[in-house]
Scaffold this motif. Structure first.
Motif, PDB file in Angstrom:
ATOM      1  N   HIS A 116       0.889  -1.239   0.034  1.00 31.53           N
ATOM      2  CA  HIS A 116      -0.047   0.059   0.084  1.00 31.53           C
ATOM      3  C   HIS A 116       0.875   1.421   0.088  1.00 31.53           C
ATOM      4  N   LEU A 117       2.048   0.977   0.432  1.00 36.98           N
ATOM      5  CA  LEU A 117       2.781   2.366   0.481  1.00 36.98           C
ATOM      6  C   LEU A 117       3.477   3.012  -0.551  1.00 36.98           C
ATOM      7  N   ASP A 118       2.813   4.335  -1.021  1.00 34.98           N
ATOM      8  CA  ASP A 118       2.919   4.793  -2.075  1.00 34.98           C
ATOM      9  C   ASP A 118       4.038   5.798  -2.091  1.00 34.98           C
ATOM     10  N   ARG A 119       4.995   5.578  -2.456  1.00 32.79           N
ATOM     11  CA  ARG A 119       6.377   6.592  -2.327  1.00 32.79           C
ATOM     12  C   ARG A 119       5.945   7.645  -2.968  1.00 32.79           C
ATOM     13  N   GLU A 120       5.666   7.631  -4.536  1.00 29.53           N
ATOM     14  CA  GLU A 120       5.495   9.027  -5.142  1.00 29.53           C
ATOM     15  C   GLU A 120       4.655   9.934  -4.453  1.00 29.53           C
ATOM     16  N   LYS A 121       3.420   9.457  -3.725  1.00 28.71           N
ATOM     17  CA  LYS A 121       2.565  10.372  -3.063  1.00 28.71           C
ATOM     18  C   LYS A 121       3.156  11.138  -1.896  1.00 28.71           C
ATOM     19  N   TRP A 122       4.022  10.228  -1.317  1.00 23.70           N
ATOM     20  CA  TRP A 122       4.699  10.983  -0.117  1.00 23.70           C
ATOM     21  C   TRP A 122       5.751  11.859  -0.475  1.00 23.70           C
ATOM     22  N   THR A 123       6.503  11.511  -1.482  1.00 30.65           N
ATOM     23  CA  THR A 123       7.453  12.580  -2.133  1.00 30.65           C
ATOM     24  C   THR A 123       6.815  13.732  -2.402  1.00 30.65           C
ATOM     25  N   ALA A 124       5.464  13.687  -3.038  1.00 28.71           N
ATOM     26  CA  ALA A 124       5.003  14.693  -3.672  1.00 28.71           C
ATOM     27  C   ALA A 124       4.543  15.677  -2.371  1.00 28.71           C
ATOM     28  N   SER A 125       3.984  15.038  -1.523  1.00 28.37           N
ATOM     29  CA  SER A 125       3.411  15.697  -0.366  1.00 28.37           C
ATOM     30  C   SER A 125       4.385  16.454   0.482  1.00 28.37           C
ATOM     31  N   PHE A 126       5.776  15.906   0.568  1.00 25.45           N
ATOM     32  CA  PHE A 126       6.896  16.401   1.305  1.00 25.45           C
ATOM     33  C   PHE A 126       7.053  17.785   0.820  1.00 25.45           C
ATOM     34  N   GLU A 127       7.513  17.644  -0.852  1.00 23.64           N
ATOM     35  CA  GLU A 127       7.586  18.746  -1.717  1.00 23.64           C
ATOM     36  C   GLU A 127       6.546  19.996  -1.701  1.00 23.64           C
ATOM     37  N   CYS A 152       4.369  20.564   0.699  1.00 20.88           N
ATOM     38  CA  CYS A 152       4.670  21.030   1.903  1.00 20.88           C
ATOM     39  C   CYS A 152       6.076  22.009   2.448  1.00 20.88           C
ATOM     40  N   GLY A 153       6.893  21.987   1.382  1.00 21.62           N
ATOM     41  CA  GLY A 153       8.093  22.563   1.271  1.00 21.62           C
ATOM     42  C   GLY A 153       8.925  21.936   2.654  1.00 21.62           C
ATOM     43  N   ILE A 154       8.750  20.749   2.652  1.00 23.97           N
ATOM     44  CA  ILE A 154       9.571  19.998   3.742  1.00 23.97           C
ATOM     45  C   ILE A 154      10.359  19.180   3.145  1.00 23.97           C
ATOM     46  N   ASP A 155      11.882  19.134   3.725  1.00 22.77           N
ATOM     47  CA  ASP A 155      12.882  18.031   3.445  1.00 22.77           C
ATOM     48  C   ASP A 155      12.943  16.924   4.372  1.00 22.77           C
ATOM     49  N   PRO A 156      12.256  15.872   4.277  1.00 22.64           N
ATOM     50  CA  PRO A 156      12.155  14.890   4.946  1.00 22.64           C
ATOM     51  C   PRO A 156      13.783  14.242   5.563  1.00 22.64           C
ATOM     52  N   PHE A 157      14.638  14.575   4.787  1.00 26.75           N
ATOM     53  CA  PHE A 157      16.046  14.338   5.467  1.00 26.75           C
ATOM     54  C   PHE A 157      16.560  14.910   6.311  1.00 26.75           C
ATOM     55  N   PHE A 158      15.866  16.227   6.540  1.00 25.34           N
ATOM     56  CA  PHE A 158      16.166  16.929   7.808  1.00 25.34           C
ATOM     57  C   PHE A 158      15.984  16.159   9.231  1.00 25.34           C
ATOM     58  N   TYR A 159      14.809  15.301   8.967  1.00 25.47           N
ATOM     59  CA  TYR A 159      14.615  14.569  10.198  1.00 25.47           C
ATOM     60  C   TYR A 159      15.286  13.357  10.452  1.00 25.47           C
ATOM     61  N   THR A 160      15.700  12.793   9.216  1.00 23.56           N
ATOM     62  CA  THR A 160      16.544  11.576   9.387  1.00 23.56           C
ATOM     63  C   THR A 160      18.018  11.683   9.215  1.00 23.56           C
ATOM     64  N   ALA A 161      18.575  12.285   8.067  1.00 25.95           N
ATOM     65  CA  ALA A 161      19.979  12.048   7.771  1.00 25.95           C
ATOM     66  C   ALA A 161      20.809  13.159   8.647  1.00 25.95           C
ATOM     67  N   ARG A 162      20.249  13.904   9.257  1.00 22.08           N
ATOM     68  CA  ARG A 162      20.905  15.082  10.119  1.00 22.08           C
ATOM     69  C   ARG A 162      21.481  14.442  11.317  1.00 22.08           C
ATOM     70  N   GLU A 163      22.788  14.659  11.507  1.00 19.54           N
ATOM     71  CA  GLU A 163      23.261  14.556  12.933  1.00 19.54           C
ATOM     72  C   GLU A 163      22.823  15.728  13.855  1.00 19.54           C
ATOM     73  N   ARG A 164      22.384  15.570  15.019  1.00 25.27           N
ATOM     74  CA  ARG A 164      21.823  16.607  15.769  1.00 25.27           C
ATOM     75  C   ARG A 164      23.002  16.858  16.779  1.00 25.27           C
ATOM     76  N   ASP A 165      22.833  18.204  17.001  1.00 27.98           N
ATOM     77  CA  ASP A 165      23.632  18.450  18.160  1.00 27.98           C
ATOM     78  C   ASP A 165      23.111  18.285  19.548  1.00 27.98           C
ATOM     79  N   LEU A 166      24.044  17.662  20.313  1.00 29.52           N
ATOM     80  CA  LEU A 166      23.659  17.255  21.831  1.00 29.52           C
ATOM     81  C   LEU A 166      22.933  18.221  22.715  1.00 29.52           C
TER      82      LEU A 166
END
Lengths: 618, 220
Positions: free
Chosen positions: A532-543, A545-559
């Motif tokens: 059921h997971l629709d990758r394209e719809k999710w990608t379009a939704s992030f776009e 809304c102007g949100i970069d999903p990698f901001f939440y995953t790929a970023r190392e956070r400061d302690l």
């Protein structure tokens, strides 16, 4: 029961038994006989939801009250949803068949992040606005509990209230308060402000969030007297805690078609990737006598022939030998199978294995999690290759021929050698079989590697870590596959795209609410089901809304960064997690709570007492 | 070890429970009722419980047989009493007997099929049409069997057939081939008849009333 209008369609859908109710031990109460009606919603299908222990507990707990009733609601499958939308039949609750929107409380349990779109879809099917702000009347109130509410921020726009921690006590307190406010004709806002004063009640709309220019959180400010820190609820004594003695017994086969009895909450291990272990601290054990009493009562009222003793690490239960020696003869006589999930490979004594052998034999599953000792130290798994090999040797001598091993990839500091290590360890297990003198004659061995990818979660030492991107994970999976040289080792892996979305929402903030809503409006739901997971719809939704999903995953956070969930308090302190993070990067381990208290901070939730060292100190 | 035939009535919400799920449901009920079921003696022992004529999903049954084997002598009425105290709504034990006939002696069963239409004229039209089709002796349909999907003439599987209507409701009272040799699912007959006329009913209820051996003797 079901609404009359749906009757003629029931035989047109798969498994109509999902939608009709009427199962053994289900509780049907008349609306007029109670003050508060509670619709307990599980945001997935019937078969999955009916296996969930939390729902069984809260269902019995609410129905034990004379002034309230609890009914069950599940996400309809796509075939039923199509009929409901076409015929304009709103979502109903299984006991009465009444529309969900007529209930006072609509409670969701959030067990995994990929069910978020299902929550929106169910609210919409019920005929309710999905956003909290658009639901103006006092009832229905939409609330949520479960693991994911430790960071409810991505869903903050949709829920009126979330309940972090154990639900047994706070559910009753909330019902009491709602009953009072409903009787006096209060507004929704008046009620929410009052509810925020109950310990362990989080009202997202009473908190204002400001962001920095780099999109990180600048501040979270409580308003209307709401507490600055919402402390999770903690039930101190499991022996006196409410526990159901009868379960609704589904006709349909559910995912785990058996009874479940909890033996303890919390975990003495400090595996650094494990959110459940940290969220559920401090350790609280149920006494063996109480566990056995509950097992017998439930088997008698349900007729189940399998009991699962449930906890995060069953073999760490101190009462296990006592419990098994008194319970197994009874179980054996009544042909009841006792399942012990979540066993650790380093304390699985031979006597235990022999005892389990007397009843039906299920597969053996162990979780080394990482392929090399170095990486197992980083994640604080604290098990050694020699333990793994000696336990499987014991199992092979005992007649087992199939072993399942759980591993993770994408762990912090992971190298190529660590991935090769997974293949090597599996190979070593195969070799152990052939070295074993008492191995079952004429049989081959099968080692199944189940490979997951790390999703860094809030309230773990890895909450600051970057998560591997899906393409990197696929490369790592492929590399592991190339390292496996024998057909006796099988690899089962999954598409890392689900882990990626899970990662976005796990450590997300309130800005994600509009992404979830956009994706759902585009038709996304049942995202945890790969088909059921629709990758394209999710990608379009992030776009959109102007949100970069990698901001939440790929970023190392400061302690020192303010996390979106920092205003939640689950007992374990941020300072302790920071210390664990630093130790992980140095490859240093932390002993289990049973060996030495490491001062995680959770004991203060239990009045400063942790079951673990209370007994040592006496 | 004792062979016992229990007869149950299935109605209400339980009709949406499939045969496989019914099997699990009864196994649990027998455990709750504390009836010492005989377990098969294999590597993975399981209780012996045999539904002689599984009811298709969505159909109710007046008196459906299940054979069980029990380890002790328990009075037959005691078995029924104990089971009835633990069965969920919609399932009821109506008799407990010692088996007389064998399952392969079953030849037919009688069904009452109630069909509700939106209007009286649709009911009238369908009732006379259905009677004419059965009268003609030809109603071809695709039927699934062990040999795959085959086109068969459903009339060859249909014995007595009477149809009546009142207001917007049609009632069919019919005997259909039933059992291990030849069997016609009543739903297939209804769906084929409805399909002949493109009729769209509001509601269809199918109930199995009686089970027969040769010469319409009641199966015991």
């Amino acid at each position: 029961m079901y609404p009359k209008e749906i009757e003629k369609y029931l035989l047109k859908v798969q498994k109509p038994g999902r939608y009709v109710g009427g199962e053994l031990n289900s509780v049907v109460k008349d609306r007029g006989s109670v003050d508060i009606s509670y619709a307990f919603c599980f945001p997935d299908t019937y078969e999955i939801g009916m296996s969930h222990l939390g729902m069984k507990i809260l269902y019995s707990l609410v129905n034990a009250r004379d002034d309230a009733r609890c009914e069950r609601v599940f996400a309809p499958d796509t075939d039923m949803e199509e009929i409901m939308r076409r015929e304009k039949i709103p979502l109903w609750a299984l006991e009465s068949g009444e529309p969900v929107k007529d209930f006072d409380l609509i409670g969701f349990t959030l067990q995994y992040e990929l069910c978020y779109t299902n929550v929106l879809n169910m609210l919409d099917l019920a005929g309710l606005p999905v956003r909290s702000a658009d639901r103006e009347s006092l009832t229905p109130l939409v609330i949520a509990g479960g693991t994911c509410v430790c960071n409810a921020e991505p869903m903050a726009d949709f829920f009126d209230i979330t309940l972090p921690g154990d639900g047994e006590e706070v559910t009753n307190e909330l019902i009491d308060l709602l009953k009072e406010y409903k009787a006096k004709g209060a507004t929704k806002r008046e009620f929410l402000i009052a509810a925020a004063q109950i310990p362990g009640v989080y009202v997202p709309s009473l908190y204002e969030v400001e962001y920095n220019e780099d999109c990180t959180v600048k501040s979270v400010t409580p308003t209307c007297g709401a507490p600055g820190k919402v402390i999770k609820r903690n039930v101190a004594d499991l022996d006196t805690m409410f526990a159901p003695e009868s379960f609704v017994v589904p006709y349909l086969e559910s995912v785990f078609d058996r009874t479940t009895v909890e033996i303890f909450r919390g975990c003495i291990r400090g595996c650094r990737f494990c959110q459940a272990g940290f969220l559920s601290r401090p350790l609280r054990e149920k006494s063996p006598a109480e566990v056995e009493r509950q097992c017998r009562a439930i088997c008698e009222s349900s007729g189940y022939d399998e009991i699962s003793l449930c906890s995060l690490s069953t073999s760490d239960y101190r009462g296990l030998p006592e419990l098994l020696s008194s319970m197994l003869p009874w179980a054996d006589e009544n042909k009841i199978n006792v399942a012990l999930p979540s066993l650790r490979i380093d304390n699985f004594p031979k006597e235990l294995m022999d005892k389990l052998n007397t009843v039906r034999r299920s597969g053996l599953t162990f979780a080394p999690e990482a392929g090399t000792q170095r990486l197992r130290d980083v994640i604080n798994k604290n098990i050694y290759e020699k333990d793994i090999l000696s336990t499987v040797a014991q199992a092979f001598a005992g007649g087992w021929t199939a072993v399942k091993l759980y591993f993770m990839i994408g762990l912090p500091t992971e190298t190529k050698e660590d991935i090769e290590g997974i293949a090597n360890l599996a190979q070593a297990v195969v070799d152990e079989f052939y070295h074993c003198e008492n191995k079952p004659k004429g049989k081959s061995v099968s080692v199944n590697i189940s490979l997951a990818s790390l999703v860094p979660k809030p309230f773990t030492p890895f909450q600051w870590e970057a998560q591997d991107k899906p393409d990197v994970l696929i490369e790592k999976q492929d590399y592991l596959l190339s390292c496996i040289k024998t057909r006796k080792v099988q690899l089962s892996r999954h598409v890392p795209w689900t882990s990626f979305l899970e990662g976005v929402f796990a450590r997300g903030d309130r800005r994600l609410g509009k992404v979830i809503e956009t994706a759902w409006r585009k038709g996304c739901h049942f995202d945890s089901w790969e088909e059921h997971l629709d990758r394209e719809k999710w990608t379009a939704s992030f776009e959109e809304c102007g949100i970069d999903p990698f901001f939440y995953t790929a970023r190392e956070r400061d302690l020192e960064e303010i996390m979106p969930w920092d205003h939640m308090d689950y007992g374990v302190t941020k300072k302790f997690l920071q210390k664990e993070y630093l130790k992980a990067h140095k490859g240093e381990t932390t002993p289990s709570c049973r060996e030495k208290c490491s001062n995680c901070g959770a004991a203060r939730l239990n009045g400063g007492v942790c079951n673990e060292f209370r007994k040592d100190m006496v | 070890m004792n062979s016992v035939r229990i007869w149950y009535k299935k109605s209400g919400l339980v009709i949406y429970t499939s045969h496989l799920d019914m099997n699990r449901c009864f196994t649990r009920a027998v455990r709750r009722a504390d009836i010492p079921l005989w377990y098969t003696e294999g590597f993975n022992p399981h209780p012996y419980l045999n539904f002689l004529l599984p009811l298709p999903l969505g159909q109710s049954g007046e008196k459906e047989p299940i054979d069980i084997k029990i380890e002790e002598d328990i009075p037959l009425d005691e078995i029924g009493r104990r089971l009835n105290s633990v069965l969920p709504d919609g399932l009821e034990i109506v008799a407990v007997t010692s088996p007389v006939n064998k399952v392969n002696e079953i030849t037919e069963a009688r069904y009452i099929i109630d069909i509700e239409f939106a209007s009286g004229s649709e009911a009238e039209g369908f009732a006379s049409g259905a009677a004419a089709v059965i009268e003609s002796g030809v109603l071809n349909a695709e039927k699934r069997s062990k040999r795959g999907i085959q086109t068969v003439n459903l009339c060859e599987f249909t014995g007595d057939f009477s149809v009546s209507y009142a207001e917007n409701r049609v009632r069919i009272d019919t005997c259909l081939a039933t059992g291990t040799q030849r069997n016609l699912n009543a739903s297939l007959l209804v769906d084929s008849l409805l399909g002949e006329f493109g009729a769209q009913p509001e509601k269809v209820s199918i109930a199995r009333k009686e089970i027969y051996t040769a010469n319409k003797k009641i199966f015991e």
